[in-house]
Design a protein around this motif. Structure first.
Motif, short mmCIF file in Angstrom:
data_model
loop_
_atom_site.label_atom_id
_atom_site.label_comp_id
_atom_site.label_asym_id
_atom_site.label_seq_id
_atom_site.Cartn_x
_atom_site.Cartn_y
_atom_site.Cartn_z
N ARG A 113 -10.92 7.58 -6.88
CA ARG A 113 -10.75 6.53 -7.87
C ARG A 113 -10.87 5.12 -7.29
O ARG A 113 -11.41 4.23 -7.91
CB ARG A 113 -9.37 6.67 -8.55
CG ARG A 113 -9.22 7.95 -9.37
CD ARG A 113 -7.89 7.97 -10.09
NE ARG A 113 -7.76 9.18 -10.92
CZ ARG A 113 -6.69 9.44 -11.67
NH1 ARG A 113 -5.68 8.58 -11.71
NH2 ARG A 113 -6.65 10.55 -12.40
N ASN A 114 -10.35 4.95 -6.07
CA ASN A 114 -10.29 3.62 -5.47
C ASN A 114 -11.36 3.49 -4.38
O ASN A 114 -11.29 4.19 -3.36
CB ASN A 114 -8.90 3.37 -4.89
CG ASN A 114 -8.70 1.93 -4.44
OD1 ASN A 114 -9.57 1.07 -4.65
ND2 ASN A 114 -7.57 1.64 -3.82
N ILE A 115 -12.34 2.64 -4.61
CA ILE A 115 -13.39 2.40 -3.62
C ILE A 115 -13.32 0.95 -3.16
O ILE A 115 -13.40 0.03 -3.98
CB ILE A 115 -14.79 2.72 -4.19
CG1 ILE A 115 -14.87 4.20 -4.59
CG2 ILE A 115 -15.87 2.37 -3.17
CD1 ILE A 115 -16.21 4.61 -5.19
N ILE A 116 -13.15 0.75 -1.86
CA ILE A 116 -13.01 -0.59 -1.28
C ILE A 116 -14.22 -0.89 -0.41
O ILE A 116 -14.67 -0.04 0.37
CB ILE A 116 -11.72 -0.68 -0.43
CG1 ILE A 116 -10.49 -0.46 -1.32
CG2 ILE A 116 -11.62 -2.01 0.30
CD1 ILE A 116 -9.19 -0.33 -0.54
N ASP A 176 -7.72 9.67 -1.48
CA ASP A 176 -7.23 8.72 -2.49
C ASP A 176 -8.08 7.45 -2.52
O ASP A 176 -8.22 6.82 -3.57
CB ASP A 176 -5.77 8.35 -2.19
CG ASP A 176 -4.87 9.55 -2.20
OD1 ASP A 176 -4.63 10.10 -3.29
OD2 ASP A 176 -4.42 9.96 -1.11
N VAL A 177 -8.60 7.08 -1.34
CA VAL A 177 -9.33 5.81 -1.21
C VAL A 177 -10.58 6.04 -0.38
O VAL A 177 -10.56 6.77 0.61
CB VAL A 177 -8.46 4.73 -0.53
CG1 VAL A 177 -9.23 3.43 -0.36
CG2 VAL A 177 -7.17 4.49 -1.31
N LYS A 206 -17.62 8.92 -6.83
CA LYS A 206 -16.84 9.06 -8.06
C LYS A 206 -16.79 10.53 -8.49
O LYS A 206 -15.76 11.02 -8.97
CB LYS A 206 -17.40 8.19 -9.17
CG LYS A 206 -17.00 6.72 -9.07
CD LYS A 206 -15.50 6.55 -9.21
CE LYS A 206 -15.06 5.11 -9.18
NZ LYS A 206 -13.59 4.95 -9.31
N GLN A 231 -1.39 8.19 2.01
CA GLN A 231 -2.64 8.34 1.30
C GLN A 231 -3.68 8.97 2.21
O GLN A 231 -3.54 8.97 3.44
CB GLN A 231 -3.14 6.98 0.80
CG GLN A 231 -2.33 6.38 -0.32
CD GLN A 231 -2.94 5.07 -0.80
OE1 GLN A 231 -3.15 4.15 -0.03
NE2 GLN A 231 -3.25 5.00 -2.09
N SER A 284 -10.91 -8.10 0.95
CA SER A 284 -9.88 -7.86 -0.06
C SER A 284 -8.63 -7.21 0.51
O SER A 284 -7.55 -7.28 -0.09
CB SER A 284 -10.43 -6.99 -1.20
OG SER A 284 -10.78 -5.70 -0.72
N MET A 310 0.83 -1.20 0.00
CA MET A 310 0.00 0.00 0.00
C MET A 310 0.88 1.26 0.00
O MET A 310 1.92 1.30 0.64
CB MET A 310 -0.91 0.01 1.24
CG MET A 310 -1.91 -1.14 1.26
SD MET A 310 -3.16 -0.97 -0.05
CE MET A 310 -4.09 -2.48 0.21
N TYR A 345 -22.05 5.16 -5.07
CA TYR A 345 -20.87 4.97 -5.91
C TYR A 345 -20.68 6.18 -6.85
O TYR A 345 -19.58 6.73 -6.96
CB TYR A 345 -21.02 3.68 -6.71
CG TYR A 345 -19.95 3.46 -7.76
CD1 TYR A 345 -18.70 2.96 -7.41
CD2 TYR A 345 -20.19 3.77 -9.11
CE1 TYR A 345 -17.71 2.76 -8.37
CE2 TYR A 345 -19.21 3.57 -10.07
CZ TYR A 345 -17.98 3.07 -9.69
OH TYR A 345 -17.01 2.88 -10.65
#
Length: 358
Positions: free
Chosen positions: A118-121, A91-92, A113, A5, A154, A1, A109
């Motif tokens: 950009r990064n969605i967990i 960032d996340v 956006k 961030q 994840s 990682m 979502y």
């Protein structure tokens, strides 16, 4: 990682909602240790509701927060919220929302956006992640903490069965204030913690039931103490219960923060109460619970984590179970009102004997 961030964690709710997500917050810190972690949450929606930050502040799990009114739909308010998020430049996004419709998830979502994230967990794209799994054998549903952990699988294992995953990391000041608050119990080595209040009328077992329970429990355990915790508006009803108790007793309603209350709960031998924030605090600090539930939610989703090994729950299935009502006006709260004082006493004895508590 990547280091440094900016991590935005989306989690709404109050005490219980925060506690069941606690292992996920620990996992996020472990995964992004050098990052700035802010939580996006709602403003308190009830006078008894404590915001997420009241539970997590000082833990190092988050560095700050953004909040907004629940169920915001006004375009101007949404643009203002978006502006705050865009200015922070996350960032996340870690998505820890409660179960909701597919349409609501798509809406969320698209909103995030447009905020440039950009990064969605953790976004529960499948029906399996959106819903609590049902165990046919036990007839129970998956705990919310377990569903949330699956959503974040994840990035790692949330370690739901590890004590450190539920650590609230109390400060020395919180420990001292809690200890001082129960000093009136004297040399009493063992004491119950009790919260007879609740935010929702549908979850309230009733003052008469509590008075009978406290009276009969006090006759059995006059040598034990009891500490009543809750919000300031519950002080009067708990004064009545305190005066019934034959042994040492203290009413701490409105005198402690939720975190300070959790320290008191950790020192108690057993928690007695409704489905409530204090119940979840008790389970987080590994205090055995005897919890009285209405059937507004599916069975086990919001039980104290660790059930049935460390806790006893009284939950009566009725034909309207899962109603999700905050106030029952048609059926007279037949689920929780059918629970008897004898049932609660029996469960206290069962838990005491199983865990050899006192």
């Amino acid at each position: 990682m990547k280091k440094n961030q900016r991590i935005l964690i989306y989690r709404l709710g109050s005490i219980g909602d925060t506690i069941v997500a606690l292992p996920c917050f620990h996992l996020i810190r472990k995964t992004f240790p050098a990052s700035d972690r802010y939580v996006l949450t709602n403003l308190p929606f009830h006078q008894k509701a404590s915001p997420v930050q009241d539970i997590l502040k000082g833990t190092g799990l988050i560095q700050g927060w953004f909040d907004y009114p629940l169920k915001t739909r006004n375009p101007i308010d949404l643009l203002e919220l978006r502006s705050k998020i865009v200015s922070w430049k996350p960032d996340v996004l870690i998505y820890l929302a409660a179960p909701r419709s597919r349409l609501s998830i798509i809406r969320d979502y698209l909103f995030f956006k447009t905020c440039g994230i950009r990064n969605i967990i953790g976004l529960p794209a499948s029906d399996d992640l959106r819903n609590h799994r049902f165990d046919i054998e036990s007839r129970l549903y998956e705990h919310e903490a377990t569903r949330l952990a699956r959503c974040l699988s994840s990035i790692g294992d949330a370690g739901l069965n590890e004590r450190n995953s539920w650590d609230l990391q109390f400060t020395a000041e919180e420990e001292k204030k809690a200890v001082d608050s129960i000093s009136v119990l004297g040399d009493c080595s063992y004491f119950f913690a009790c919260c007879s209040g609740t935010k929702m009328p549908v979850k309230d077992w009733g003052q008469k039931n509590w008075e009978e329970l406290i009276c009969r429990l006090s006759e059995r355990y006059a040598d034990l103490g009891i500490a009543f915790i809750g919000s300031d508006d519950e002080k009067q009803r708990c004064d009545v219960l305190k005066n019934i108790w034959k042994g040492p007793a203290v009413n701490l309603c409105g005198k402690l923060s939720p975190r300070e209350s959790a320290v008191v709960l950790r020192r108690s031998v057993m928690f007695l109460g409704h489905d409530s924030g204090p119940m979840h605090l008790a389970s987080a600090v590994h205090t055995p619970c005897v919890a009285i539930f209405s059937a507004r939610n599916k069975p086990a989703v919001w039980f104290p984590f660790g059930y049935p090994v460390r806790h006893r729950v009284i939950y009566h299935h009725v034909d309207c179970s899962g109603c999700n009502l905050e106030e029952c006006t048609e059926n007279g709260k037949k689920c929780i009102n059918s629970i008897t004082v004898n049932e609660v006493l029996e469960n206290i004895e069962l838990l005491k004997n199983r865990l050899l508590l006192f």
